[in-house]
Design a protein around this motif. Structure first.
Motif: not given
Length: 918
Positions: A587, A589, A591-592, A605, A893, A911
């Motif tokens: 997981s 934060f 997101a890539s 991460s 998310s 986002s």
């Protein structure tokens, strides 16, 4: 909004690698020269010489130094060619090597002298080349020796020596002589003075005839080396003489065709034999393939059409091999791109140092296709533009690239941006030109400066043709570096993840995490690099003094103890170089994402790794928590345990720049560190442990604090610190030690001290038994003398639920009044409660309210409860809830419900920060 629009515009010409066949041009030039320039280039070059002082200077110096040899050959026509390293008497057709060392030559006697083979694959040599004037003409005897200089003796006397003692000096000698002939060929083309043609033709004819009658070396060991050898070098990627010969032939073509008509078939045959071996040998899946393709392309460009040769193998055949055809050890450009580039991220499947080389090679092919074939390679392979655009993701805030794998970190190469601009200009692609012009001006502000004079130009033929002046659109303003990087970026094909809270060189923080997937990688588990105050304070160690062929590389630099990672039972390891040991992203934060997103106050991460040697499970949770405009810290929770138990120990390694290291209890009391011989190879551990020295140890269950100091007395006196707090545990030992110097940064300019002469400061925490229920829990914070630590204290807490043995609870109090409670659980299905705070997640950050601000973060979880506030999600979500100047904002998310002081609101997926109507 600007960032978003910029990205959307560029998406219109991004794409993935294409497996489609690239068509050959219908018409190709039939005259020579055609590689560096065209027949029309002669007049252009003369005009350049008349207009530019540097060009006049280069031409005059080139002519002056070449005339030294034309004058010598006037008196003795064979003066230069007789100094070629050849089998002048034996005419040997066969060469035999044993692995990476020349053994002997023999075979049937050829009708002409043949080219002598080099001594070794490596450069180490006891005997060096004489000066050209001192080279023994026609040097060849029955022993097969050469007459070279003994480097170990005063005045380097010349003596007969076996070629295996001369390294690569035989290649070097022949390249020098061919280079003189190439320069003469160029001067003949420019001036029509026959003295230059005679000099060039004598050398070329002798050498190429010698190539034609020499065969590919045979490895008497029947080993891997047999698949790497070239006709003149132990590696087909170092057939340097071939590039020189191509240019020589191209400029001299018309003279040779007139004066050596019966030899033209032999010259072409020599080029084809040379190139066929490059196709047959080598490595297809990495940078080798492109280096080999450069040779093949050069030969393809200089040969005539297929129909001119009885075997049908001419220009189209070899160019098509580069573009479309693939053999077992030589892949086409399209197949290699499909293999190596991640179509989603654009990242090449090698470490950053090698990735930059590959992308630059591809970009140079783009330029060559535009120039020589009038073909847009980017249009055929859209992933190339994406790969070039993605390269800034490698950058730390100081604009230097990450150092994982076989990388020497440096500033990002901007040549491939130039190539993308040239490609856009040649093919009328305005959006591509605009994007890369802004990026180039961002990273290299000097580019496009018309007032910049061309100085100290190398005296070389290629100096006249390398590049026309780059004309940048003056209306395009420099971009901002933040537009080209992501707050979190994950590249699975190299097992690499990066987190940033900004790109300010002084104040921003960045984590680079890497596993071992792809080429030129190390055995390092989940390794990290940490940035702070202008430097990569927690760096990767590098390659070693002798690169990846050295013992220090095999035993230390490529192994776990040289990295910032955890080694299990002293044995953690696996194959390096081409490695297949990636971590799994559980997981993260945010997101890539594509570059240009807003930076968040929290990043995190959660990574999982199976260490194969010890069969251990490892997870690493890392986070950046931003506490102010110029302050923040790193969180590191590393869990490690063997699958079937029987854990002996888990060693947490951390290396930092600096000249001094202090280690005390967290309250400042002395730990009474004592010299020790622990951390050693003894006990059947890795050799790498033997590279640690000046070791001191204390057995303690106390919380500890380490401070690494960079003395900046030569850089203004503002000393830089890395502050490390670590939770204590039973059965733990802590160490200070010195490690080999940080070789990866030893070439970096403007470092605060001499990296090469300073051992690397090393902290080690050894947990006896498993380190899962007793994980390594750390806080890192960079600071300086003038910008002191913003952290007042670091403490730890346990969850109120019984049985949460692997729970990590951290309380970080900042001097500005902010207090952060950090929760980390290995099982997000469980809940952890502490003082009215309840978390059901992998990771969470709960700050108090201070100055009207507050930060609440839920990492891959379903519930976060604090007095007066609740965040609830039906499925695992990453939720950042922030109060700024009295208003609440959310990023989520997944859909979630937020309750604040009894007021409920539902939030969808977002986002970007969205204002909550509460």
């Amino acid at each position: 909004m600007r960032r978003i629009l910029l990205g959307l515009c560029f998406l219109s010409f991004w794409g993935s690698a294409s497996g489609q066949e690239i068509p050959l041009p219908e018409k190709m030039p039939q005259t020579h020269p055609r590689v560096l320039t065209t027949p029309a280039g002669k007049q252009e070059t003369w005009e350049l010489i008349k207009k530019e002082e540097w060009a006049k200077d280069v031409f005059n110096k080139l002519k002056e130094r070449t005339e030294v040899y034309t004058n010598l050959t006037d008196a003795q026509p064979s003066w230069l060619l007789s100094r070629l390293a050849m089998y002048w008497k034996s005419h040997a057709t066969e060469v035999y090597v044993k692995g990476e060392t020349f053994d002997h030559a023999g075979g049937e006697k050829a009708p002409y002298p043949t080219v002598r083979y080099t001594g070794t694959r490596g450069t180490a040599a006891t005997h060096g080349r004489p000066k050209l004037a001192d080279v023994v003409p026609y040097d060849d005897d029955e022993s097969g020796n050469v007459t070279f200089c003994n480097n170990a003796l005063p005045e380097r006397p010349m003596e007969s020596v076996h070629p295996s003692k001369t390294g690569r000096n035989i290649e070097s000698l022949n390249c020098e002589i061919l280079g003189i002939a190439r320069d003469a060929a160029f001067l003949y083309w420019m001036t029509d003075e026959e003295k230059f043609a005679k000099l060039a033709a004598g050398v070329f004819d002798t050498y190429m005839t010698g190539i034609y009658y020499r065969n590919v070396p045979v490895d008497l060991n029947y080993g891997h080396q047999q698949t790497l050898v070239g006709l003149t070098s132990f590696e087909v990627i170092h057939e340097d003489a071939l590039h020189v010969a191509v240019y020589l032939y191209d400029f001299l073509y018309n003279y040779l065709k007139t004066n050596y008509p019966d030899k033209m078939e032999i010259y072409a045959g020599a080029f084809k034999k040379w190139t066929d071996n490059i196709i047959a040998n080598g490595v297809p899946h990495n940078n080798w393939d492109l280096l080999q393709a450069r040779y093949i392309m050069s030969v393809g460009l200089v040969l005539e059409d297929n129909k001119e040769y009885a075997d049908g193998k001419g220009r189209e055949y070899y160019i098509d091999y580069v573009m479309n055809r693939s053999g077992i050890r030589q892949w086409s450009l399209t197949r290699l791109a499909d293999y190596g580039f991640d179509s989603n991220t654009g990242i090449w499947a090698e470490c950053p140092g090698y990735s930059s080389v590959v992308i630059n090679d591809y970009a140079n092919f783009v330029n060559q296709f535009d120039t020589n074939l009038q073909y847009d390679l980017v249009k055929a392979m859209p992933v190339l533009s994406k790969a070039v655009a993605t390269t800034p993701q490698y950058l730390f805030p100081n604009r230097m690239i990450c150092g994982f794998g076989d990388t020497h970190p440096g500033y990002l190469n901007t040549n491939f941006f130039i190539r993308m601009i040239q490609n856009a200009q040649a093919n009328g692609k305005k959006e591509q030109e605009k994007y890369f012009t802004a990026l180039l001006k961002c990273l290299n502000p000097e580019m496009g400066n018309d007032k910049k004079e061309k100085k100290n130009v190398r005296v070389s033929v290629s100096s006249f043709f390398e590049d026309k002046p780059l004309a940048l659109n003056p209306k395009v303003q420099p971009g901002k570096i933040e537009d080209y990087v992501s707050p979190l970026f994950y590249a699975p094909n190299v097992s690499w993840l990066v987190q940033r809270n900004g790109m300010h060189p002084r104040n921003s923080l960045m984590i680079s995490l890497n596993g071992s997937e792809g080429n030129h990688m190390h055995a390092n588990g989940i390794s990290m690099e940490l940035y702070g105050k202008g430097y990569v304070l927690g760096p990767d160690a590098g390659i070693g003094l002798f690169l990846y062929s050295g013992l220090d590389y095999a035993e230390y630099y490529s192994q776990f103890p040289s990295h910032n990672t955890v080694c299990v039972d002293g044995i953690s390891s696996y194959p390096v170089m081409k490695s297949n040991h990636s971590f799994e992203l559980l997981s993260c934060f945010p997101a890539s994402a594509e570059p240009g997103k807003e930076f968040t106050s929290v990043t995190y991460s959660n990574l999982y790794f199976r260490e194969p040697e010890s069969r251990a499970d490892q997870t690493r949770v890392m986070s950046i928590v931003t506490t102010g405009a110029e302050t923040g810290y790193y969180v590191d929770v590393f869990r490690s345990r063997k699958e079937k138990g029987g854990d002996k120990m888990h060693d947490y390694f951390y290396h930092n720049l600096g000249q001094s290291l202090t280690l005390t209890a967290a309250d400042g009391t002395d730990l009474n560190l004592q010299p020790t011989e622990e951390l050693a190879f003894a006990g059947a551990h890795l050799y790498a442990y033997s590279y640690l020295y000046d070791k001191k140890m204390a057995a303690t269950d106390k919380d500890v604090k380490a401070t690494f100091t960079i003395d900046m007395k030569d850089k203004g006196g503002d000393d830089i610190y890395m502050n490390l707090w670590m939770k204590g545990e039973p059965e733990r030992e802590v160490f200070t030690a010195l490690s080999p110097m940080t070789e990866g940064l030893s070439r970096t300019p403007n470092m605060p001290y001499n990296i090469k002469e300073q051992p690397t400061l090393t902290f080690v925490a050894r947990q006896h038994g498993e380190a899962w229920s007793r994980p390594f829990i750390s806080i890192y914070e960079p600071s300086t003398k003038n910008e002191p630590s913003a952290i007042q204290s670091v403490s730890y807490f346990d969850a109120e639920e019984p049985g949460l043995k692997d729970f990590a609870g951290i309380c970080v109090k900042s001097k500005n009044g902010r207090v952060d409670h950090i929760f980390s659980l290995s099982d997000a299905e469980q809940a952890a409660t502490y003082r009215g705070m309840k978390v059901k997640a992998d990771y969470a950050v709960v700050s108090n309210e201070y100055a009207g601000n507050r930060t609440l973060f839920l990492g891959s979880g379903t519930q976060l409860v604090v007095p007066g506030i609740m965040v609830q999600a039906d499925s695992a979500a990453n939720v950042l809830l922030e109060k700024k100047a009295g208003k609440w904002y959310i990023i989520s998310s997944a859909p979630c419900t937020v309750v604040i002081n009894g007021k409920k609101v539902k939030s969808g997926v977002t986002s970007e920060p969205i204002l909550l109507r509460i």
